[in-house]
Design an enzyme around this catalytic site. Sequence first.
Site, PDB file in Angstrom:
ATOM      1  N   LYS A 114       6.310   9.452 -30.154  1.00  0.00           N
ATOM      2  CA  LYS A 114       5.357   9.824 -29.108  1.00  0.00           C
ATOM      3  C   LYS A 114       4.332   8.731 -28.847  1.00  0.00           C
ATOM      4  CE  LYS A 114       5.452  14.858 -29.117  1.00  0.00           C
ATOM      5  NZ  LYS A 114       4.683  16.088 -29.389  1.00  0.00           N
ATOM      6  N   LYS A 197      19.582  16.231 -19.908  1.00  0.00           N
ATOM      7  CA  LYS A 197      19.107  17.579 -20.186  1.00  0.00           C
ATOM      8  C   LYS A 197      18.080  17.990 -19.123  1.00  0.00           C
ATOM      9  CE  LYS A 197      15.774  18.075 -23.571  1.00  0.00           C
ATOM     10  NZ  LYS A 197      14.927  19.254 -23.702  1.00  0.00           N
ATOM     11  N   LYS A 200      11.224  19.465 -18.027  1.00  0.00           N
ATOM     12  CA  LYS A 200      10.084  19.555 -17.105  1.00  0.00           C
ATOM     13  C   LYS A 200       9.701  18.188 -16.569  1.00  0.00           C
ATOM     14  CE  LYS A 200       6.885  19.610 -20.990  1.00  0.00           C
ATOM     15  NZ  LYS A 200       7.680  20.226 -22.045  1.00  0.00           N
TER      16      LYS A 200
END
Length: 330
Positions: A114, A197, A200
Amino acid sequence: MSLPRLFSGMQPSAASLHIGNYAGALLQWRDMQASHDAVFCVVDLHAITVPQDPAELRERTRRTAAQYIAAGIDPEHSTLFVQSHVRAHAELAWVLNTITGYGEAARMTQFKDKSARGGVDTASVGLFTYPILQAADILLYDAVVVPVGEDQRQHIELTRDLAARFNSRFGDTLVVPEVRILKETAKIYDLQNPGSKMSKSGESPQGIVWLLDDDKAIVKKIKSAVTDSEGVVRFDPVEKPGVSNLLTILSIVTGTEVDALVDSFAGQQYGALKGAVAEAVVEELRPIRQRSLELLDDPGELDRLLKINAERASAIADATLARVYDAVGF
Ligand code: ADP
Ligand code: NA
């Protein structure tokens, strides 16, 4: 006999969930309620580990909770609450911070992933200690079952290590949870880009079916899904990712095996498949959208449900925190 306690959390990270979240998470959680004392937490404390707009965060938190209820998480039977409503999460996280090794925290690969884009120097310390807050979430509820995907295994192992370490230093206080890695659930792919995939953060707005999309939008997205030029309905995720994705979606919402669906479309064109998928998804999502919008239109009712659930969660969490505080000498 009491049912085994299950804990699961979800981030309030978008204004609407999509059918990938529905297939890969919500349906599992809905079904596990019958056999577990289930605790579901909208983890807004975790959400602020990256920059957030306050008004947007507040709205997303409510919408996430509303969609979970609408999709069948029963706030009378299970406990569905917002993390920031229960103070004990931040308090136990602090105690756990003090027994976590710096090197141990630094080995968490999700932080490395991240923080890779912006660099560790711009990542917050909160993002670094995220797995320790996650450990607190689980341990506060004496959860024995934590259903997660493979990507969360390392964090759950840390949770187990911290619980065992706390117990060995301060006496038996915390329940060491089992890791329950969910069987690979069906994955839904982006309708416009079926090699990726559905997410969002997907690039094409037409590729994502949101739970709050209206009927017309759903039909339009499914009818314009990318397929291939073969013109034969078969399940072959490598050669025919678009058609296979439509079959997977249809299988999930109708409960019919993919093989049986393929047989039923023998000799038919993709238009027939898309029509069937569109109709089935519209029927599946309509009541979920309607119930979500009802809850969002009645903030008093949603607040009431979240308040009762936060009280129920606090009763459990405060008791655990009291044991911990007592054990450490507070
Ligand atoms: P997103 O990929 O949209 O950011 P999250 O990472 O927030 O979604 O995932 C929330 C939950 O939904 C997780 O349990 C994840 O495994 C599941 N999930 C997300 N996308 C999909 C998908 N396309 N198919 C199946 N499950 C999914
Ligand atoms: Na994601």
